[in-house]
Write a protein that holds these residues in place. Structure first.
Motif, PDB file in Angstrom:
ATOM      1  N   ASP A 175       4.938  49.596  29.771  1.00  0.00           N
ATOM      2  CA  ASP A 175       3.880  48.650  30.115  1.00  0.00           C
ATOM      3  C   ASP A 175       4.185  47.998  31.457  1.00  0.00           C
ATOM      4  N   GLU A 176       3.141  47.744  32.245  1.00  0.00           N
ATOM      5  CA  GLU A 176       3.346  47.226  33.595  1.00  0.00           C
ATOM      6  C   GLU A 176       3.989  45.843  33.609  1.00  0.00           C
ATOM      7  N   VAL A 177       3.889  45.092  32.527  1.00  0.00           N
ATOM      8  CA  VAL A 177       4.521  43.774  32.488  1.00  0.00           C
ATOM      9  C   VAL A 177       6.037  43.888  32.627  1.00  0.00           C
ATOM     10  N   ALA A 180       6.421  44.398  36.699  1.00  0.00           N
ATOM     11  CA  ALA A 180       5.475  43.782  37.632  1.00  0.00           C
ATOM     12  C   ALA A 180       6.185  43.050  38.767  1.00  0.00           C
ATOM     13  N   THR A 208       1.197  53.450  31.841  1.00  0.00           N
ATOM     14  CA  THR A 208       0.846  52.870  33.138  1.00  0.00           C
ATOM     15  C   THR A 208       0.745  53.958  34.195  1.00  0.00           C
TER      16      THR A 208
END
Length: 253
Positions: A175-177, A180, A208
């Motif tokens: 996940d991009e979190v 980031a 992603t």
């Protein structure tokens, strides 16, 4: 560099689905003129005039699509004329074009299509296809998709030649979190490229998609490699789309 205005009440009301914008974006981007701004506005002279003026203050070229036909709501020519502070005049080249396609005895609603902003240039039309109308750095195109599409290559040929953009993509099963902040720092340290991050949905292997774009394929390749190394250090699953020109040419990587 370039902005697009889609003009038509029928688009805003949902009566007609726009088919021109994706095609225009793809073709202009392929030539190195990726649009920086797009607006969709209604058939209103004051609104067209204001929008053209605003965009020309920020961009080198403005391209309009729609509003050049024979009916009361075709107001693009009048709006562009107002933007440049000039009136409308019957353009002899456009009159000849319309006469060749509609006959010598033109009805008033057809003649109005020849009323162009004073000082406009009519480009093409000798082959029977609708011409490009140019007023300085504003180009007016028809809204009918089949009439617009063959104009884009000709319009691009009128612009200064630019290096095409190159694009690469990296797919991750993370996940991009999770990355980031690192990606923000990578973008800050590589202002010569544009980096985007987008969630991938309904895919069994990836979460992603990271995109990397620039006019320099080596810069795209370098940043792509940095993302790959970072992801592999995290033991994430990675799939890479090597840099490809928007003209459709791979760098061979």
């Amino acid at each position: 560099m370039l902005a697009i205005i889609i003009i038509g009440d029928e688009i805003l009301s949902g009566q007609v689905s726009d088919e021109n914008l994706p095609f225009m974006i793809e073709r202009f981007s392929r030539a190195g003129y990726a649009p920086r701004e797009v607006r969709i506005i209604g058939d209103n002279v004051a609104l067209i005039s204001r929008t053209v003026q605003e965009l020309l203050r920020s961009y080198s070229y403005v391209v309009t699509a729609g509003g050049v036909g024979p009916t009361h709501d075709d107001l693009t020519h009048a709006g562009v004329a107002a933007a440049f502070g000039v009136g409308l005049e019957a353009h002899p080249h456009m009159m000849r074009f319309l006469g060749a396609t509609a006959g010598s005895d033109l009805p008033p609603n057809v003649k109005r299509m020849a009323m162009l902003p004073r000082g406009s240039e009519v480009i093409g039309g000798d082959d029977g296809h609708w011409p490009i109308i140019r007023k300085r750095n504003c180009f007016m195109l028809p809204g009918l998709p089949h009439a617009l599409r063959d104009k884009i290559p000709r319009l691009v040929a009128l612009l200064p030649r630019l290096s095409p953009a190159w694009d690469a993509a990296v797919y991750l099963n993370a996940d991009e979190v999770l990355f980031a902040d690192w990606l923000d720092e990578l973008q800050r340290s590589h202002s010569e490229v544009s980096i985007g991050s987008y969630p991938v949905v309904h895919h069994p292997d990836f979460r992603t998609r990271i995109t990397i774009s620039a006019t320099d394929p080596q810069a795209v390749g370098s940043v792509t490699a940095q993302i790959e190394r970072y992801a592999r250090d995290k033991n994430w699953h990675v799939r890479t789309q090597n840099p490809v020109s928007r003209g459709g040419v791979s760098d061979g990587a």
